[in-house]
Design a protein around this motif. Structure first.
Motif, PDB file in Angstrom:
ATOM      1  N   ASN A 135      -6.362   3.687   0.124  1.00 29.20           N
ATOM      2  CA  ASN A 135      -5.633   4.760   0.608  1.00 29.20           C
ATOM      3  C   ASN A 135      -4.240   4.550   0.297  1.00 29.20           C
ATOM      4  O   ASN A 135      -3.502   5.088   1.225  1.00 29.20           O
ATOM      5  CB  ASN A 135      -6.145   4.915   2.018  1.00 29.20           C
ATOM      6  N   CYS A 136      -4.091   4.342  -0.843  1.00 25.30           N
ATOM      7  CA  CYS A 136      -2.739   4.395  -1.643  1.00 25.30           C
ATOM      8  C   CYS A 136      -2.990   4.493  -3.098  1.00 25.30           C
ATOM      9  O   CYS A 136      -3.875   4.537  -3.532  1.00 25.30           O
ATOM     10  CB  CYS A 136      -1.838   3.125  -1.057  1.00 25.30           C
ATOM     11  N   LYS A 150      -6.238  -6.829   3.400  1.00 23.20           N
ATOM     12  CA  LYS A 150      -6.248  -5.736   4.542  1.00 23.20           C
ATOM     13  C   LYS A 150      -5.069  -5.658   5.292  1.00 23.20           C
ATOM     14  O   LYS A 150      -4.780  -4.812   6.075  1.00 23.20           O
ATOM     15  CB  LYS A 150      -7.842  -6.074   5.404  1.00 23.20           C
ATOM     16  N   ALA A 151      -4.696  -7.062   5.506  1.00 19.01           N
ATOM     17  CA  ALA A 151      -3.357  -6.984   6.394  1.00 19.01           C
ATOM     18  C   ALA A 151      -2.192  -6.590   5.675  1.00 19.01           C
ATOM     19  O   ALA A 151      -1.450  -5.692   6.330  1.00 19.01           O
ATOM     20  CB  ALA A 151      -2.936  -8.447   6.792  1.00 19.01           C
ATOM     21  N   LEU A 187      -2.668  -3.887   3.447  1.00 14.00           N
ATOM     22  CA  LEU A 187      -2.810  -2.457   3.384  1.00 14.00           C
ATOM     23  C   LEU A 187      -2.415  -1.904   4.747  1.00 14.00           C
ATOM     24  O   LEU A 187      -2.074  -0.769   5.027  1.00 14.00           O
ATOM     25  CB  LEU A 187      -4.353  -2.217   3.113  1.00 14.00           C
ATOM     26  N   ALA A 188      -2.657  -2.526   5.996  1.00 15.96           N
ATOM     27  CA  ALA A 188      -2.302  -2.167   7.353  1.00 15.96           C
ATOM     28  C   ALA A 188      -0.886  -2.015   7.278  1.00 15.96           C
ATOM     29  O   ALA A 188      -0.272  -1.103   8.054  1.00 15.96           O
ATOM     30  CB  ALA A 188      -2.909  -3.018   8.355  1.00 15.96           C
ATOM     31  N   THR A 189      -0.113  -2.896   6.861  1.00 18.97           N
ATOM     32  CA  THR A 189       1.252  -2.782   6.832  1.00 18.97           C
ATOM     33  C   THR A 189       1.840  -1.525   6.214  1.00 18.97           C
ATOM     34  O   THR A 189       2.709  -1.028   6.427  1.00 18.97           O
ATOM     35  CB  THR A 189       2.033  -4.272   6.366  1.00 18.97           C
ATOM     36  N   ASP A 215      -8.754 -10.631   3.960  1.00 15.37           N
ATOM     37  CA  ASP A 215      -8.225 -10.536   5.174  1.00 15.37           C
ATOM     38  C   ASP A 215      -6.622 -10.462   4.844  1.00 15.37           C
ATOM     39  O   ASP A 215      -5.902  -9.566   5.372  1.00 15.37           O
ATOM     40  CB  ASP A 215      -8.361 -11.751   6.187  1.00 15.37           C
ATOM     41  N   LYS A 269       0.407   1.083   5.622  1.00 12.57           N
ATOM     42  CA  LYS A 269      -0.129   2.329   6.237  1.00 12.57           C
ATOM     43  C   LYS A 269       0.870   2.421   7.275  1.00 12.57           C
ATOM     44  O   LYS A 269       1.714   3.545   7.607  1.00 12.57           O
ATOM     45  CB  LYS A 269      -1.431   2.105   7.032  1.00 12.57           C
ATOM     46  N   VAL A 270       1.441   1.406   7.993  1.00 13.71           N
ATOM     47  CA  VAL A 270       2.377   1.626   9.078  1.00 13.71           C
ATOM     48  C   VAL A 270       4.017   2.210   8.429  1.00 13.71           C
ATOM     49  O   VAL A 270       4.647   2.852   8.668  1.00 13.71           O
ATOM     50  CB  VAL A 270       2.847   0.363   9.881  1.00 13.71           C
TER      51      VAL A 270
END
Length: 246
Positions: free
Chosen positions: A180-181, A236-237, A239-241, A233, A243-244
């Motif tokens: 999603n980027c 995913k971490a 990508l989560a960062t 992992d 997104k923030v």
């Protein structure tokens, strides 16, 4: 890294290089080999030229555990794969008696078993035919070279026949995640993750999503499940960062 078995694929045919025939075999072979634990490392496409085929066969068979060829084993004058493989391995070539016998059963009308059809029964000395009740003209295996038909349905049948005889290695495991980027957004952090997990292979693949917007799929591959999980992992971490931050 575990046991690694490698392969090269040689696609033979003027019709492939001209664009007249669209290859449907490379993707099938790649997926098939991956699923059984053989790493496809290289694909070459050459014309119906003896010297080119000989050079390619010798280069690939010296480099990889197996070489798979497709195309050029039919009845016409430009079907020269069998002769070229025989020359590459420095062996003679002649009609295989078992194959000739099958042809005689199949072609019983006067003149039907002609010189052109008999060409398909010629196999290099020492080669083992790849054949079944549903395959008339066989492929063959000699040393680490597996020679198969170019017609996809016949080639696939030949792969099913030869696969159980092959040595295989540890299978490459893989997981993917939608980013999603855009690919450029994760280039730097993804490189850092790849460098921190050298026992994995990490790739990013751009695509247009259902809204027509640029998106990216990230794929992590490894032969070790623990290494794969750790690297994924980390992805995913990251990508989560991201997104923030967005």
């Amino acid at each position: 890294m575990g046991d690694i078995v490698t392969a090269g694929v040689l696609v033979i045919g003027d019709e492939i290089l001209s664009g007249r025939t669209k290859d449907k075999n490379i993707g099938f072979i790649a997926e098939y080999l991956t699923n059984i634990g053989i790493d496809l490392k290289e694909v070459r496409i050459v014309a119906d030229d003896e010297s080119d085929i000989v050079a390619a066969v010798n280069a690939l068979r010296a480099r990889y555990t197996y070489v798979f060829t497709t195309g050029g084993i039919g009845p016409t004058h430009d079907d020269i794969t069998a002769d070229s493989v025989a020359k590459a391995l420095d062996v003679s070539i002649d009609h295989h008696p078992e194959v000739v016998a099958r042809f005689k059963e199949r072609y019983q009308k006067p003149g039907e078993l002609n010189e052109a059809r008999l060409r398909m029964a010629r196999i290099p000395q020492g080669a083992q035919p790849i054949q079944s009740a549903t395959i008339l003209a066989p492929g063959f295996r000699i040393d680490n070279v597996i020679v198969m038909a170019g017609v996809p349905s016949i080639m696939q049948a030949m792969m099913d026949i030869v696969a159980p005889t092959l040595r295989v290695g540890d299978r490459m495991l893989s997981e993917s995640v939608r980013g999603n980027c855009r690919e450029g957004d994760i280039g730097t952090p993804l490189r850092e993750i790849a460098e921190a997990h050298p026992d994995t292979a990490i790739g990013s693949y751009p695509f247009l999503d259902e809204n027509g917007k640029p998106n990216t799929s990230i794929v992590v591959r490894s032969r070790d499940q623990a290494n794969l999980t750790t690297a994924m992992d980390a992805v995913k971490a990251m990508l989560a960062t991201l997104k923030v931050l967005q």
